[in-house]
Motif scaffolding. Structure first.
Motif, short mmCIF file in Angstrom:
data_model
loop_
_atom_site.label_atom_id
_atom_site.label_comp_id
_atom_site.label_asym_id
_atom_site.label_seq_id
_atom_site.Cartn_x
_atom_site.Cartn_y
_atom_site.Cartn_z
N SER A 183 -6.42 2.27 -8.06
CA SER A 183 -6.13 2.14 -6.63
C SER A 183 -5.42 0.81 -6.42
N ALA A 235 -0.75 9.34 3.30
CA ALA A 235 -0.05 8.07 3.29
C ALA A 235 1.27 8.23 4.04
N THR A 236 1.32 7.67 5.23
CA THR A 236 2.59 7.65 5.93
C THR A 236 3.18 6.27 5.73
N THR A 237 4.23 6.20 4.96
CA THR A 237 4.75 4.89 4.61
C THR A 237 5.56 4.30 5.76
N SER A 263 -2.55 4.46 9.16
CA SER A 263 -2.52 5.28 7.95
C SER A 263 -2.64 4.49 6.66
N ARG A 264 -3.28 3.36 6.68
CA ARG A 264 -3.47 2.65 5.41
C ARG A 264 -4.91 2.28 5.22
N PRO A 274 -3.97 5.85 -4.42
CA PRO A 274 -4.36 5.40 -3.09
C PRO A 274 -4.00 3.94 -2.88
N ARG A 334 -7.84 6.52 2.46
CA ARG A 334 -6.91 6.84 1.38
C ARG A 334 -7.63 6.81 0.03
N ALA A 351 0.85 -1.19 0.00
CA ALA A 351 0.00 0.00 0.00
C ALA A 351 0.89 1.25 0.00
N ASP A 352 2.02 1.16 0.68
CA ASP A 352 2.98 2.27 0.67
C ASP A 352 3.54 2.50 -0.72
N ALA A 379 1.63 4.68 -2.93
CA ALA A 379 1.77 6.12 -2.65
C ALA A 379 2.86 6.74 -3.51
N THR A 388 -4.01 8.20 9.91
CA THR A 388 -4.79 8.86 8.87
C THR A 388 -5.48 10.08 9.43
#
Lengths: 324, 340, 339
Positions: free
Chosen positions: A238, B28-30, B16-17, A208, B21, A199-200, A203, B138
Motif C-alpha cells: 500500500s 480511486a478517483t485521481t 476519494s483518498r 491502494p 481504499r 496516492a493517485d 492507483a 469514495t
C-alpha cells in the motif's frame, strides 16, 4: 491493529522533537561567527525532521520485531520511533567510534541491523532496497513488513516507480510512506509533480493509495495500521502519503527565503495541536506534559553526553570495513 | 436566454483518498480524473451558451490542471474561466468561502465535484441556487452517477434560463446535529459510533455503529444509507427520514455494503420513521458522531446531543429531469437531418 | 579444490549455471533473479536449466527494471538471503548505477561493518559481434575503480564455475563479469577455449588469485576474460617462432593479485597488458602503476599495453575489429617487445 495508545504517541513525538531541537542547537553552537558546514562537533549536512513526527509515530506504533524501515536523508524521526538506540545514533551523528556505524555513516547513513533500520541519502533509492527486504520476509514466510519512506519530491524518481511496480507485481509486504512536506528543498510540489497526489500514482499500479491530511497522527496511525495489517496478511503493498510539515529548513543553514508561508509555519505545529486534543479528551494533564518534556530533555541530554564522551576514530580507521 | 450566464464549480481535491481504499479497495478517483471530468463539464456548459465559469481554487492541483487545459487551443470555445480569489487553508472552509463568493457573483447554478462529504459542506450555503453534483468521492449516496458532459448541459440550461429550474429541481432534506444549537449537518446520514477516535475520518468499522439517522435510503444505496435501503426504502423527496438503532445481539440481521467493497452483517434493534423537525435525543453516553460517513465530532458523557431532520437542504438539480425538460422546450433548427 | 578424473567438457555458460545450481542445492537462501533468467535460461546462458530444476520461486524473471530488482537484491541480501542477480548487459549500468555503487558497494562500509551484502551481480560484457556502442562494453575498470565490490572476470569454463561458487559464498557483493564471446554460445563466434573440462562436483576458485594460464620466459601478457583465450592462441603460435610467452589470467580485479603479476614481470622483464576495456584511466594504466610503484627496474623494455583506444565501440565489423584487442594486434605487440 493493536490498541491506540495516545499517551505513548504523544510522548514519542515530544521525544523526537526534543531530539531534533537539541541537535539543531548543538549543530550551530560551534559554527559561529563564521558559519562553516564542515566545522564543529557535528559536521556536514543536517536534515532535521521537526514537524514530521506524526508520519513516523503513526507508522512505528504498529511495528514489531523484525519489521524493516528504510528512511531517506531526513531519518531521525523514523529511527527514534522505530527503537534505534538514541545514544549510539547520536554518537554516529557526532562521528564517534561509539556510533551505530563507528563514525563511517553520519546522519544520512544510519544503519541498525538489530532493528532492520537503514537510510539512504539518495532520493528514492532506499525504496528498491525496502522491496528487497520485503521480498526476503515473503520468501522466509514471516509476516514482517518493510516500510519504505521517502519525500514527495522523490516520487518523481524512476526508482519510486520501479519500486511500486515491483512491489505490486510481486505482492510484496511493503508500505510506501510519502512525507509530503510541500517542498523539495526549495521547489514546491505544483512546480515539480504532474498529478498532485502520490496516492493517485499508487492507483496506477493497482495499489491502494491513501492521503492523510492535516499532519494528523491518529489518521496516520489508522491508515498505517490498515496498510500494515494488509501487508502482514499477504494482501500486498500500500502507499500512504501524509501531508506533513517541515518545521525547519531543508538543511540547517537554509534561510528559506523561497518559502512564503514561513511566518505561519509554527501555527501548524502538530505537537501542541495533539496535546490540545488529548487534554480535551482528558487523557493528558499539565503535569504529564511537563514530566514528558522533562523525560525527553533528560534522555536527549544523556545521549549527547554519551556521544561527546565517545572517542573519535583514528584516521587509519578509514581503511577498515570496505569488505567483510 | 440570460446573457452572461455563469456557473460555479466546487471541486474537492481531497475526496476519494481515504482509508477505505486500503480496507475495501475503495475506488480511486485521481486528480487527473477530476480535472478531466471538469473539462468535460466545460464542454456541456459551453454547448448551452454559458459565458463564464467561476471555479474554486485549491492547492490539490485541480484548479491548476483545469486552468492549464483552458489555455489550450482546443478549449478556445469554453466559457471564460475565473478562479475565486481565496486563501487556501486545505480545509472545509475553502469550499464554503468559494460558494459564498460564487453566490455573490450571481452564478446561475453550482456544480459540485466530490462525494457525500463535499456536498455536505454546501449545507445552508447555496440558498436558491440549483446545485448539480458529479460523483468522485469514495462513498456516494448523495450525488448521482451522471456523466459530467451531461451535467454541464443540465446546469447550463438552467443557468441560461433555457429551461425553468422549477421543473427539474427539488429541495433536499438534511439532518442537523444539536447540542443546544446546531453544530453539524448532514445530507445523507448521521451515525453514532463507539469510541473516541476521529483519526482517518471514514466510518469503516461496522462493529462500532450504534445508531444511524438517514435523510433518505434508496434500495440500491451504498454506505450507511444502505442499512435503511435494505430495511425500509425511503425516497429523496418524501418529507420523512429514518432512524435505526443497531444491536449486535439482535436476531434481526441485514447484510449491507457500508462502504464500496465493505459488506457487513449488522444486528438491528429498531427502525422508525424520522419526522421533520422532531428532535431525537441520542442515548449513548459518549462516542463519536459521523456525518455523511465521516467521523467528525467526539462527545463525552453528559453531553445532550440530538438529531433532527430538516426539509431545507440544497436545491438539487435533477439532471435526468432537466434533460427531459430541455428535450421538450429547446429545439435545434440548424444542422442536418441524420435520419435522411 | 578437488581433483577428478572426469573429462566432461562443457561451455562457460553451462559451467556458470552449474555453479549456481550447486549452491542453490546446498543453500536454500540462494535464489536467482533478473531479466529472462527463467524459462529462457539467461540471454547468454548463465542460468541454463535452472528454471526447470528450481522453478519460478527460486529463478525469478523480473520486470525490465534494473534499479528495482538490483535494489531488491540488495535488500534481500541485507536480510540474510544470497541473491544472484543478473544485469543482462553491463552496458545497462547507467540505469541502475546508484543501486550498485551507492548501495550495494557502500552499505557494509557505511554501516561500520555491521551490515553485510552477500550478493552476486553477474553481467555480460564484451563486443566482437557488431552490437555497437551500447551493448559491447566491458567496463570492469569502472566497477573496479569504485570501492566496496569484488570484481571477478572468468576466462574459461573451469574458473567460471569455481568463481561463481566462491562469489555466492562470499559475504561481500561480487560483480561477476563474464564475456559473451567466452560463453561458448552456439550463436556467437566459436572460441574453442570456451568449452573445457569441468568437474561435476562443487569446487571453488579463490577470488583474488590470478592464474598462470601458460608459463613462459620471454614476455608476460597480463590479461583477463576473452583476451586470455586470444593471448593463449597467440602464445601457442609464437612458441613455434621461438618466443616464450607467459599468460597471466587475472581472474579477479578486486582484489587484484599483484604478487603474481610482479613475479611474472620480474621473471620475463617484458610486459604487455591486454584489456578489452577502454584504455585511459583503466586496468592497463593500473598495472603500469603497480610495476612503477614497486620497482621500475623490473622492466627490460618499456611497458606495453593494448586496449580499446578511448572510442565507443563502433558497429561496422572493420571498425569494431579495428579497435578490439585481436589476436593479430596482440601478436604484433609481443613481437615489438621482443624486437
Amino acid at each position: 491493529m493493536g490498541e491506540l495508545d495516545r499517551l505513548a504517541m504523544y510522548t514519542q513525538m515530544v521525544r523526537i522533537r526534543q531530539y531534533e531541537s537539541r541537535i539543531m542547537q548543538e549543530y550551530h553552537a560551534d559554527k559561529s561567527p563564521a558559519w562553516d558546514i564542515g566545522a564543529g562537533l557535528i559536521p556536514g549536512e543536517m536534515h532535521l525532521a521537526a514537524g514530521q513526527e506524526p508520519a513516523a509515530v503513526g507508522v512505528c506504533a504498529h511495528l514489531k520485531k523484525g519489521d524493516a524501515i528504510t528512511a531517506p536523508h531526513r531519518p531521525h524521526h523514523f529511527a527514534l520511533a522505530h527503537g534505534v538506540d538514541m545514544n549510539k545514533m547520536t554518537a554516529e551523528i557526532y562521528g564517534r567510534t561509539g556510533g551505530l556505524c563507528k563514525g563511517k555513516g553520519g546522519h544520512m547513513h544510519l544503519f541498525d541491523p538489530e532493528n532492520h533500520f537503514s537510510c539512504s541519502g539518495i532520493i528514492a533509492q532506499g525504496l528498491p532496497v525496502a522491496c528487497g527486504q520485503a521480498l526476503a520476509f515473503q520468501r522466509k514466510g514471516t509476516d514482517n513488513v518493510a516500510i519504505a519512506v521517502t519525500g514527495e519530491g522523490a516520487a518523481n524518481q524512476g526508482a519510486f516507480h520501479e519500486s511500486l511496480n515491483l512491489a505490486a507485481v510481486w505482492d510484496l509486504p511493503v508500505i510506501f510512506v510519502i512525507e509530503d512536506n510541500d517542498w523539495a528543498i526549495s521547489v514546491p510540489k505544483d512546480a515539480s509533480t504532474a498529478g498532485a497526489s502520490n496516492a493517485d500514482r499508487a492507483a496506477g499500479y493497482g495499489m491502494p493509495g491513501v492521503r492523510v491530511e492535516d499532519n494528523d497522527v491518529e489518521a496516520m496511525y489508522e491508515a498505517a495500521g490498515a496498510a500494515i495489517d494488509r501487508a502482514r496478511a499477504g494482501d500486498g503493498p500500500s502507499l500512504i502519503e501524509i501531508h506533513t510539515l517541515r518545521l525547519f529548513g531543508h538543511f540547517e543553514g537554509d534561510a528559506q527565503a523561497y518559502r512564503p508561508e514561513l511566518a505561519t509555519v509554527n501555527e501548524r505545529d502538530p505537537i501542541p495541536k495533539y496535546a490540545a486534543t488529548l487534554q480535551e479528551l482528558g487523557e493528558l494533564t499539565d503535569d504529564q506534559i511537563a514530566s514528558i518534556q522533562a523525560d525527553a530533555d533528560a534522555e536527549v541530554d544523556a545521549a549527547i553526553e554519551f556521544a561527546k564522551a565517545s572517542p573519535e576514530p583514528a584516521p587509519e580507521d578509514a581503511l577498515l570495513h570496505v569488505f567483510a | 436566454m440570460m446573457r452572461n450566464a455563469s456557473v460555479g464549480i466546487i471541486a474537492n481535491p481531497a475526496s476519494s483518498r481515504d482509508i477505505r481504499r486500503i480496507v475495501a479497495r475503495g475506488p480511486a478517483t485521481t486528480t487527473n480524473d477530476k480535472i478531466n471530468s471538469l473539462a468535460r463539464l466545460m464542454e456541456g456548459l459551453a454547448a448551452t451558451g454559458v459565458k463564464r465559469v467561476v471555479s474554486m481554487s485549491d492547492a490539490g492541483g485541480i484548479a491548476q490542471g483545469l486552468a492549464a487545459i483552458a489555455q489550450k487551443p482546443s478549449a478556445s470555445h469554453w466559457p471564460d474561466l475565473d478562479f475565486v480569489d481565496q486563501e487556501i487553508t486545505h480545509g472545509p472552509t475553502d469550499t464554503i468561502s468559494a460558494v459564498r463568493s460564487m453566490r455573490s457573483q450571481n452564478v446561475g447554478a453550482i456544480v459540485v465535484l466530490g462525494g457525500d462529504g463535499t456536498n455536505r459542506l454546501l449545507l445552508g450555503e447555496t440558498g436558491g441556487t440549483p446545485v448539480a453534483s458529479i460523483s468522485t468521492g469514495t462513498n456516494n449516496a448523495f450525488p448521482r452517477h451522471d456523466e459530467p458532459t451531461v451535467v454541464g448541459f443540465a446546469a447550463g440550461y438552467v443557468a441560461t434560463g433555457a429551461i425553468d429550474s422549477s421543473t427539474c429541481t427539488y429541495r433536499a432534506k438534511s439532518l442537523g446535529v444539536m447540542d443546544g444549537t446546531q453544530v453539524m449537518g448532514a445530507l445523507v446520514d448521521v451515525a453514532i459510533v463507539d469510541g473516541d477516535r476521529i483519526a482517518s475520518g471514514a466510518v469503516w468499522d461496522a462493529r462500532s455503529l450504534r445508531e444511524i439517522f438517514l435523510c433518505f435510503a434508496e434500495a440500491d444505496a451504498v454506505g450507511l444509507s444502505s442499512v435503511g435501503g435494505h430495511l425500509r426504502p425511503t425516497s429523496r423527496e418524501e418529507p420523512q427520514g429514518l432512524h435505526i438503532r443497531l444491536d449486535d445481539s439482535s436476531p434481526v440481521r441485514v447484510t449491507v455494503p457500508i462502504a464500496p467493497g465493505l459488506v457487513r452483517e449488522l444486528g438491528i434493534a429498531s427502525v422508525s420513521t424520522l419526522e421533520p423537525q422532531a428532535e431525537i435525543r441520542i442515548e449513548s453516553e459518549a462516542g463519536v458522531i459521523s456525518v455523511d460517513g465521516e467521523r467528525s465530532m467526539r462527545f463525552v458523557s453528559g453531553t445532550e446531543i440530538s438529531v433532527s431532520l430538516d426539509t431545507n437542504g440544497p436545491l438539487v438539480l435533477d439532471v435526468q429531469r432537466a434533460m427531459a425538460e430541455a428535450a421538450n422546450t429547446t429545439t435545434t433548427t440548424k444542422g442536418e437531418d441524420t435520419h435522411g | 579444490m578437488s581433483t577428478t578424473t572426469e573429462t566432461r567438457r562443457i561451455t562457460t555458460a553451462k559451467a556458470m549455471a552449474e555453479g549456481i545450481g550447486l549452491e542453490m542445492q546446498r543453500d536454500p537462501n540462494v535464489f536467482v533473479m533478473g531479466e529472462d533468467v527463467g524459462a529462457y535460461g539467461g540471454i547468454f546462458g548463465s542460468t541454463t536449466d535452472l528454471f526447470g530444476e528450481f522453478g519460478a520461486d527460486r529463478v525469478i524473471d523480473t520486470p525490465i527494471s534494473e534499479t528495482g530488482f538490483i535494489g531488491a537484491g540488495i535488500g534481500a541480501a541485507v536480510e540474510g538471503l544470497r541473491p544472484v542477480v543478473e544485469l543482462m548487459f553491463v552496458d545497462f549500468y547507467g540505469v541502475c548505477m546508484d543501486q550498485i555503487s551507492n548501495h550495494m558497494a557502500k552499505i557494509h562500509y557505511e554501516s561500520g561493518g555491521n551490515v553485510k551484502v552477500p550478493m552476486v551481480l553477474m553481467t555480460a560484457t564484451g563486443g566482437g559481434y557488431s552490437d555497437a556502442a551500447q551493448h559491447s562494453q566491458c567496463l570492469w575498470g569502472t566497477f573496479a575503480h569504485l570501492p566496496g565490490m569484488k570484481v571477478v572476470v572468468p576466462s574459461n569454463p573451469y574458473d567460471a564455475k569455481g568463481l561463481m561458487i566462491s562469489a555466492i559464498q562470499d559475504d561481500n557483493p561480487v560483480m561477476y563479469m563474464f564475456h559473451k564471446g567466452g560463453q561458448g554460445l552456439v550463436w556467437m563466434e566459436k572460441n574453442p577455449r570456451s568449452i573445457g573440462e569441468v568437474p561435476e562436483e562443487s569446487y571453488t576458485v579463490p577470488i583474488g588469485k590470478a592464474a598462470i594460464a601458460k608459463e613462459g620466459s620471454d614476455v608476460t601478457i597480463v590479461t583477463l576474460s576473452l583476451s586470455v583465450q586470444h593471448s593463449l592462441d597467440v602464445a601457442e603460435e609464437l612458441e613455434a617462432e621461438g618466443i616464450s610467452v607467459e599468460v597471466v589470467d587475472l581472474r579477479s580485479l578486486v582484489p587484484l593479485d599483484k604478487e603474481t603479476v610482479l613475479e611474472s614481470v620480474g621473471k620475463t622483464g617484458r610486459v604487455l597488458v591486454v584489456d578489452e576495456d577502454y584504455k585511459s584511466f583503466g586496468l592497463t594504466g593500473e598495472i603500469a602503476a603497480i610495476i612503477a610503484e614497486t620497482d621500475p627496474g623490473l622492466l627490460k623494455k618499456p611497458f606495453s599495453r593494448l586496449a580499446v583506444p578511448d572510442v565507443p565501440i563502433p558497429y561496422a565489423r572493420p571498425m569494431e575489429y579495428g579497435i578490439l584487442p585481436t589476436r593479430d594486434k596482440i601478436k604484433a605487440a609481443v613481437k615489438d617487445l621482443m624486437a
